[in-house]
Write a protein that holds these residues in place. Sequence first.
Motif, PDB file in Angstrom:
ATOM      1  N   PHE A  23       0.865  -1.179   0.000  1.00  0.00           N
ATOM      2  CA  PHE A  23       0.000   0.000   0.000  1.00  0.00           C
ATOM      3  C   PHE A  23       0.897   1.223   0.000  1.00  0.00           C
ATOM      4  O   PHE A  23       1.690   1.428   0.930  1.00  0.00           O
ATOM      5  CB  PHE A  23      -0.894  -0.020   1.239  1.00  0.00           C
ATOM      6  CG  PHE A  23      -2.036   0.957   1.188  1.00  0.00           C
ATOM      7  CD1 PHE A  23      -3.167   0.696   0.430  1.00  0.00           C
ATOM      8  CD2 PHE A  23      -1.981   2.133   1.913  1.00  0.00           C
ATOM      9  CE1 PHE A  23      -4.225   1.594   0.384  1.00  0.00           C
ATOM     10  CE2 PHE A  23      -3.032   3.034   1.882  1.00  0.00           C
ATOM     11  CZ  PHE A  23      -4.162   2.763   1.123  1.00  0.00           C
ATOM     12  N   VAL A  24       0.787   2.045  -1.065  1.00  0.00           N
ATOM     13  CA  VAL A  24       1.725   3.150  -1.258  1.00  0.00           C
ATOM     14  C   VAL A  24       1.004   4.369  -1.820  1.00  0.00           C
ATOM     15  O   VAL A  24      -0.038   4.243  -2.478  1.00  0.00           O
ATOM     16  CB  VAL A  24       2.866   2.739  -2.224  1.00  0.00           C
ATOM     17  CG1 VAL A  24       3.741   1.659  -1.612  1.00  0.00           C
ATOM     18  CG2 VAL A  24       2.304   2.269  -3.567  1.00  0.00           C
ATOM     19  N   PRO A  25       1.538   5.579  -1.588  1.00  0.00           N
ATOM     20  CA  PRO A  25       0.960   6.786  -2.197  1.00  0.00           C
ATOM     21  C   PRO A  25       1.317   6.856  -3.678  1.00  0.00           C
ATOM     22  O   PRO A  25       2.411   6.465  -4.081  1.00  0.00           O
ATOM     23  CB  PRO A  25       1.617   7.924  -1.422  1.00  0.00           C
ATOM     24  CG  PRO A  25       2.940   7.358  -0.995  1.00  0.00           C
ATOM     25  CD  PRO A  25       2.695   5.894  -0.729  1.00  0.00           C
ATOM     26  N   ILE A  26       0.381   7.365  -4.480  1.00  0.00           N
ATOM     27  CA  ILE A  26       0.640   7.453  -5.919  1.00  0.00           C
ATOM     28  C   ILE A  26       0.329   8.830  -6.506  1.00  0.00           C
ATOM     29  O   ILE A  26       0.836   9.178  -7.571  1.00  0.00           O
ATOM     30  CB  ILE A  26      -0.151   6.365  -6.680  1.00  0.00           C
ATOM     31  CG1 ILE A  26       0.385   6.193  -8.102  1.00  0.00           C
ATOM     32  CG2 ILE A  26      -1.655   6.660  -6.665  1.00  0.00           C
ATOM     33  CD1 ILE A  26      -0.173   4.987  -8.832  1.00  0.00           C
ATOM     34  N   GLU A  27      -0.464   9.647  -5.802  1.00  0.00           N
ATOM     35  CA  GLU A  27      -0.849  10.944  -6.373  1.00  0.00           C
ATOM     36  C   GLU A  27      -1.328  11.842  -5.251  1.00  0.00           C
ATOM     37  O   GLU A  27      -1.950  11.368  -4.292  1.00  0.00           O
ATOM     38  CB  GLU A  27      -1.972  10.743  -7.398  1.00  0.00           C
ATOM     39  CG  GLU A  27      -2.460  12.003  -8.078  1.00  0.00           C
ATOM     40  CD  GLU A  27      -3.665  11.758  -8.975  1.00  0.00           C
ATOM     41  OE1 GLU A  27      -4.096  12.716  -9.649  1.00  0.00           O
ATOM     42  OE2 GLU A  27      -4.187  10.628  -9.002  1.00  0.00           O
ATOM     43  N   ASN A  28      -1.028  13.150  -5.348  1.00  0.00           N
ATOM     44  CA  ASN A  28      -1.682  14.099  -4.448  1.00  0.00           C
ATOM     45  C   ASN A  28      -2.254  15.250  -5.252  1.00  0.00           C
ATOM     46  O   ASN A  28      -1.834  15.522  -6.379  1.00  0.00           O
ATOM     47  CB  ASN A  28      -0.750  14.574  -3.324  1.00  0.00           C
ATOM     48  CG  ASN A  28       0.344  15.512  -3.781  1.00  0.00           C
ATOM     49  OD1 ASN A  28       0.076  16.610  -4.248  1.00  0.00           O
ATOM     50  ND2 ASN A  28       1.600  15.086  -3.646  1.00  0.00           N
ATOM     51  N   SER A  29      -3.249  15.886  -4.660  1.00  0.00           N
ATOM     52  CA  SER A  29      -4.016  16.887  -5.397  1.00  0.00           C
ATOM     53  C   SER A  29      -3.272  18.201  -5.561  1.00  0.00           C
ATOM     54  O   SER A  29      -3.752  19.091  -6.273  1.00  0.00           O
ATOM     55  CB  SER A  29      -5.357  17.137  -4.692  1.00  0.00           C
ATOM     56  OG  SER A  29      -5.149  17.597  -3.362  1.00  0.00           O
ATOM     57  N   VAL A  30      -2.117  18.357  -4.926  1.00  0.00           N
ATOM     58  CA  VAL A  30      -1.342  19.590  -5.040  1.00  0.00           C
ATOM     59  C   VAL A  30      -0.266  19.467  -6.108  1.00  0.00           C
ATOM     60  O   VAL A  30      -0.116  20.328  -6.972  1.00  0.00           O
ATOM     61  CB  VAL A  30      -0.718  19.960  -3.683  1.00  0.00           C
ATOM     62  CG1 VAL A  30       0.161  21.208  -3.814  1.00  0.00           C
ATOM     63  CG2 VAL A  30      -1.801  20.196  -2.642  1.00  0.00           C
ATOM     64  N   GLU A  31       0.513  18.387  -6.078  1.00  0.00           N
ATOM     65  CA  GLU A  31       1.649  18.231  -6.975  1.00  0.00           C
ATOM     66  C   GLU A  31       1.451  17.178  -8.057  1.00  0.00           C
ATOM     67  O   GLU A  31       2.295  17.015  -8.925  1.00  0.00           O
ATOM     68  CB  GLU A  31       2.901  17.880  -6.162  1.00  0.00           C
ATOM     69  CG  GLU A  31       3.497  19.042  -5.407  1.00  0.00           C
ATOM     70  CD  GLU A  31       4.169  20.050  -6.337  1.00  0.00           C
ATOM     71  OE1 GLU A  31       5.268  19.763  -6.842  1.00  0.00           O
ATOM     72  OE2 GLU A  31       3.588  21.119  -6.543  1.00  0.00           O
ATOM     73  N   GLY A  32       0.360  16.418  -7.996  1.00  0.00           N
ATOM     74  CA  GLY A  32       0.124  15.389  -9.009  1.00  0.00           C
ATOM     75  C   GLY A  32       0.740  14.058  -8.618  1.00  0.00           C
ATOM     76  O   GLY A  32       0.776  13.688  -7.446  1.00  0.00           O
TER      77      GLY A  32
END
Length: 310
Positions: free
Chosen positions: A52-61
Amino acid sequence: MPASYAYLGPEGTFTEVALRTLPEAATRELIPYVSVQSALDAVRAGDAEAAFVPIENSVEGGITTTLDELVAGAPLMIYREVLLSITFALLVRPGTRLSDVKTVTAHPAAQPQVRNWLRASLPDARWESAASNADGARLVQEGRYDAAFAGEFAAARYGLVALETGIHDTENAQTRFVLVGRPARPAAPTGADKTSVVLWQRDDHPGGLRDLLGEFATRGINLMLLQSRPTGAGIGHYCFCVDAEGHIADRRMAEALMGLKRICLQVRFLGSYPRADTGPDGVRPTAHGTSDAEFVAAADWLAQCQDGRF
């Protein structure tokens, strides 16, 4: 396969908080890893059922570390996604005042989300990147930095206090996380799905990207992410990470993927999985001929013609 999920650790990351929102997480051993790469490699090696890992954020993409691992590493597949609202706290050792803070740390993806606050509140503080926000908190606990941007929930875990809370430069900022496993048959469509692929062009030519996007556009498929990533073959050589609305079992998506397979040097399928946002897969009401039912009807008509049943 071990009944365990790897995740970007250490304990106290936003990744862990998001992971624990999945019902199945309660029945798995949750194992923190020091990096996205090591968590994904645990799945490739058979040491974990999924990562389970981060793949995208709404600030930097897109989170480039995760995207590059999915692009270049041994094939893996996305099975679920989770959206988590993100606000930061400034965690310090007890007794630390804001004027005492000369060095701060956090995951690199956090910096664009707190940059304005940092400039206004700690203009002279030196930023150093950490492997994760929780790892930054651990480094503050060890005395290597004065403060860390992390979730307020991490303070107790590392013996710190929240000097400031609710820190964010952008309202309603979110990070998207994905559950990644070894390739297998995708789950059945839900009607609110997302399909992720990576596309490599055969050659660089005018209109090349338009050709790729046209396979989606002519079938009425909405794109939710488009990000280029270097292939390592030299300046100007890129592949494209794409998230598209719909499921590989949908006729229109299947035809788009077949079209891409014909024209691309390589297509890597990263999975079809339920979307974390609400609402069904959309088809523009004015775009005639793009619903899945119309694709099925057209295929039936062609079969009739081939059989002589006009």
